[in-house]
Write an enzyme that holds these catalytic residues in place. Structure first.
Site, short mmCIF file in Angstrom:
data_model
loop_
_atom_site.label_atom_id
_atom_site.label_comp_id
_atom_site.label_asym_id
_atom_site.label_seq_id
_atom_site.Cartn_x
_atom_site.Cartn_y
_atom_site.Cartn_z
N GLU A 85 -1.82 0.42 2.93
CA GLU A 85 -0.55 0.98 2.46
C GLU A 85 0.22 1.68 3.57
O GLU A 85 1.44 1.80 3.51
CB GLU A 85 -0.80 1.96 1.31
CG GLU A 85 -1.21 1.32 0.00
CD GLU A 85 0.00 0.83 -0.80
OE1 GLU A 85 1.06 0.59 -0.21
OE2 GLU A 85 -0.16 0.69 -2.03
N LYS A 116 -0.19 10.53 3.86
CA LYS A 116 -1.45 10.66 4.62
C LYS A 116 -1.88 9.31 5.19
O LYS A 116 -2.62 9.26 6.18
CB LYS A 116 -2.53 11.30 3.76
CG LYS A 116 -2.86 10.58 2.47
CD LYS A 116 -3.93 9.49 2.63
CE LYS A 116 -4.12 8.72 1.36
NZ LYS A 116 -5.11 7.61 1.51
N ARG A 133 -9.03 1.69 5.18
CA ARG A 133 -8.32 0.50 5.66
C ARG A 133 -7.25 0.85 6.67
O ARG A 133 -7.04 0.13 7.65
CB ARG A 133 -7.71 -0.25 4.47
CG ARG A 133 -8.74 -0.84 3.53
CD ARG A 133 -8.10 -1.76 2.51
NE ARG A 133 -7.21 -1.04 1.60
CZ ARG A 133 -7.61 -0.46 0.48
NH1 ARG A 133 -8.89 -0.48 0.15
NH2 ARG A 133 -6.76 0.14 -0.32
N ASN A 134 -6.54 1.95 6.43
CA ASN A 134 -5.48 2.33 7.36
C ASN A 134 -6.06 2.74 8.72
O ASN A 134 -5.54 2.36 9.77
CB ASN A 134 -4.66 3.47 6.76
CG ASN A 134 -3.92 3.03 5.52
OD1 ASN A 134 -2.95 2.30 5.59
ND2 ASN A 134 -4.39 3.46 4.36
N VAL A 185 -4.86 -4.36 1.04
CA VAL A 185 -3.57 -3.91 1.58
C VAL A 185 -3.75 -2.55 2.25
O VAL A 185 -4.32 -1.63 1.65
CB VAL A 185 -2.52 -3.80 0.46
CG1 VAL A 185 -1.22 -3.20 1.00
CG2 VAL A 185 -2.25 -5.18 -0.14
N ASP A 238 -7.51 14.37 0.97
CA ASP A 238 -7.36 12.92 1.09
C ASP A 238 -7.20 12.52 2.56
O ASP A 238 -7.65 11.45 2.98
CB ASP A 238 -6.16 12.48 0.27
CG ASP A 238 -6.28 11.03 -0.21
OD1 ASP A 238 -7.28 10.38 0.10
OD2 ASP A 238 -5.35 10.57 -0.90
N ALA A 276 -12.56 3.88 -3.18
CA ALA A 276 -13.06 3.03 -4.25
C ALA A 276 -14.54 2.74 -4.09
O ALA A 276 -15.29 2.69 -5.08
CB ALA A 276 -12.27 1.72 -4.26
N THR A 332 -9.35 9.66 4.58
CA THR A 332 -8.62 8.52 5.12
C THR A 332 -8.83 8.37 6.63
O THR A 332 -8.90 7.25 7.14
CB THR A 332 -7.12 8.68 4.82
OG1 THR A 332 -6.92 8.70 3.40
CG2 THR A 332 -6.30 7.55 5.42
N LYS A 389 -0.33 4.54 -3.90
CA LYS A 389 0.05 5.47 -2.83
C LYS A 389 0.96 4.76 -1.83
O LYS A 389 0.48 4.03 -0.95
CB LYS A 389 -1.20 6.01 -2.13
CG LYS A 389 -2.11 6.82 -3.06
CD LYS A 389 -3.36 7.30 -2.37
CE LYS A 389 -4.21 8.16 -3.31
NZ LYS A 389 -5.45 8.64 -2.67
#
Length: 332
Positions: free
Chosen positions: A279, A189, A253-254, A277, A242, A138, A246, A106
């Protein structure tokens, strides 16, 4: 689709290998670092990315890409977008000319503005490519918790084959004919994930966060429609589905990066200490430049770019968004 090669030993690659192992008899997980691959194979745990979750013995964990790719009937690309082109170029000699690829990557490449599906074809040559996207952290996939996603791509037979092969009682796959929209939604997103985290870090509460996400969804859909995607895709699993995960999940993570930015940490310090990471960070750079070239107004993305890469204060960025020229809600 019984022999699957999963490229990428991060959290998503490992989790998807576990999802596939419920249906396929031969799943190989390629981990770029041979020492890390050996550690996972011996301990049956990816301690860097999914600690305390056991990797089934049925998954073969290897550090040799050629071994992972041999006779594969499907390749799953699960490498962060910033490393995808280099990774695929390195393994390309071991990839058969007709092997289809399923992407869970992504992002949007900076400079070229290429999507992961485009990078796959450029690096490996023409072949069927599909995108799997939707609310699917995940950490939850690996635990076998229920999830629903969509598959879209250049080949409807491939999408239908993926749907048939890997859908089961805890993993439901829908098809979607808007491959461009599904792939863009998955990348865009992540921008709003960082924005949501900034709201959390600044302590702005639910009202501000809900407003930001609503306006942000309109913003990313506006760019995608300009590029040829369907707006309706952004109100489905690949879009708002999504987006919710998120922007609200503790695993995001974001969102975590944005929260730390809102609390006053620098981007450099945050990224230096991250194992995974985020993204959204490179995606903001790419989309800010892409929107400018396309002439699409993306004020939230623009302010995030100023905060992350131009040293602007996060609170000042929010104030500037709030005092923009008044307009009708549905005015583009």
């Amino acid at each position: 689709m019984n022999r699957i090669a999963v490229l990428g030993g991060g959290g998503m690659g490992t989790a998807m290998a576990m999802v596939f192992a419920r249906s396929a008899g031969d799943v190989r997980l390629w981990v770029r670092d041979p020492e890390h691959a050996r550690a996972i194979a011996e301990s049956r745990c990816n301690r860097r990315h999914l600690p305390e979750i056991r990797v089934p013995e049925s998954i073969r964990v290897v550090g040799d890409a050629e071994e992972a790719l041999q006779d594969a009937e499907l390749i799953l690309a699960a490498v962060p977008s910033v490393y995808l082109r280099d990774c695929l170029s390195r393994v390309a000699p071991a990839v058969a000319a007709d092997t289809p690829v399923l992407s869970v990557v992504k992002g949007i490449e900076f400079g070229s503005f290429a999507r992961p599906s485009q990078i796959i074809v450029e690096a490996l040559g023409p072949r069927p490519v599909a995108i799997l996207s939707g609310p699917s952290h995940a950490e939850e996939l690996a635990r076998g918790l229920p999830a629903s996603v969509v598959v879209a791509g250049s080949s409807q037979p491939l999408c239908e084959a993926v749907q048939r092969a890997f859908s089961h009682e805890s993993f439901r796959i829908y098809t979607n004919s808007d491959a461009l929209g599904v792939e863009l939604a998955g990348a865009l997103k992540n921008i709003l994930g960082i924005a949501a985290g900034v709201c959390d870090g600044l302590g702005f509460g639910d009202n501000a966060k809900a407003a930001m996400l609503t306006r942000g969804l309109a913003e990313i859909a506006r760019l995608a429609v300009h590029l040829g995607a369907r707006q309706g895709t952004f109100y489905g699993l690949a879009g708002v589905g999504d987006l919710i995960t998120t922007c609200y999940s503790p695993f995001g993570r974001n969102r975590s990066v944005g929260e730390r930015i809102g609390r006053g940490e620098t981007l450099a310090a945050i990224l230096e200490g991250m194992e995974n990471v985020a993204e959204g960070v490179p995606t903001i750079r790419s989309v800010h430049a892409l929107a400018a070239r396309a002439g699409v107004d993306m004020p939230i993305t623009g302010e995030l770019h100023a905060v992350l890469f131009e040293g602007k204060n996060a609170r000042a960025a929010v104030v500037d968004l709030m005092v923009r020229m008044p307009k009708d809600e549905w005015e583009s």
